[in-house]
Enzyme design. Structure first.
Site, PDB file in Angstrom:
ATOM      1  CG  HIS A 158      97.993  68.943  89.060  1.00 10.76           C
ATOM      2  ND1 HIS A 158      98.789  68.625  87.978  1.00 10.76           N
ATOM      3  CD2 HIS A 158      96.893  69.558  88.560  1.00 10.76           C
ATOM      4  CE1 HIS A 158      98.187  69.012  86.868  1.00 10.76           C
ATOM      5  NE2 HIS A 158      97.038  69.591  87.187  1.00 10.76           N
ATOM      6  CB  SER A 213      96.540  71.374  84.728  1.00  7.02           C
ATOM      7  OG  SER A 213      95.992  70.082  84.617  1.00  7.02           O
ATOM      8  CG  ASP A 244     100.826  66.283  89.130  1.00 11.65           C
ATOM      9  OD1 ASP A 244      99.665  65.886  89.349  1.00 11.65           O
ATOM     10  OD2 ASP A 244     101.089  67.234  88.375  1.00 11.65           O
TER      11      ASP A 244
END
Length: 247
Positions: free
Chosen positions: A224, A97, A194
């Site tokens: 995610h 991320s 996601d």
């Protein structure tokens, strides 16, 4: 006197000594090292030296995060990089991320980095622009633990400071400008579903990064936080193989 915050259990930074190939493993926005510790341990088991820094303001309390800037998060990343440089002749940077965003930022500043591995990286967060322009509320409900696997939780904040949303947008805006100058080998993972970072982020990086050695792997059974989700073994194996061929 500044407020003292206690680091949560399982949110501590980690360092696992190994060979001359160093791997910097970075967690994401509002998250902790818990989300990447399993990946880090797997890579250490392959013989690599692994460093998992705790980003400043993370792993304590969301009010602590409110007082940090994206420059602080960059500095946390660079501290981990410098630690690996003490014993390693080669370094690969891995990020989940926003950790992926920081990996790209680092690679743009240090072209000697051997490669980057990005798991659902954030690079274009315009869907947060409306939130970032708000003046209140001070905190929003949590965005962490977007995981498909039943019974698996990410250790992350239950609230997100408004100020921190503004900071991640600054970071992604700044990093997006340098992607076309990054030429190191790149491995990307993109979850097809996601709920936090649109999958087009990884696709955009794949299409715009300067590297001629780049691979994009689609994850069909994870959301995610793929490093803790159903495809985590695939992420681990592909990442280890990628790093091994860079030695």
């Amino acid at each position: 006197m500044a407020q003292e915050y206690t680091v949560m259990k399982d949110a501590e930074p980690f360092y696992l000594p190994g060979n001359e190939m160093g791997v910097l493993v970075q967690h994401g926005f509002t998250g902790t090292t818990q989300s990447v510790r399993g990946l880090g341990q797997f890579l250490a088991d392959q013989g690599f030296t692994v460093c998992g820094p705790r980003l400043k303001g993370h792993g304590t309390h969301y009010e602590d995060m409110e007082g940090t800037t994206y420059q602080d998060w960059i500095e946390s990343t660079e501290e981990g990089y410098r630690k690996l440089q003490e014993t390693c002749s080669h370094i690969v940077v891995v990020g989940l991320s926003m950790g992926g965003t920081l990996a790209l930022h680092l690679a743009s500043r240090y072209p000697e980095i051997k490669g980057v591995v990005l798991v659902n990286p954030a690079i274009e967060m315009s869907h947060l622009a409306e939130v970032a322009q708000m003046e209140e509320p001070r905190f929003f409900d949590a965005i962490g633990s977007d995981i498909k696997a039943e019974g698996v939780r990410e250790l992350a904040y239950e609230k997100v400071p408004l100020r921190s949303f503004k900071e991640i947008i600054h970071l992604t805006d700044e990093t997006r400008k340098v992607v076309s100058a990054i030429g190191c080998p790149t491995l990307l993972f993109k979850s097809l579903e996601d709920h936090l970072v649109p999958p087009m982020n990884a696709q955009w990086i794949y299409e715009n990064i300067a590297s001629s050695d780049k691979t994009l792997i689609e994850l069909e059974n994870s959301y995610h936080v793929a490093t803790l989700d159903n495809d985590k073994e695939l992420v681990m194996a592909e990442t280890a193989g990628f790093i091994s061929r860079l030695l």
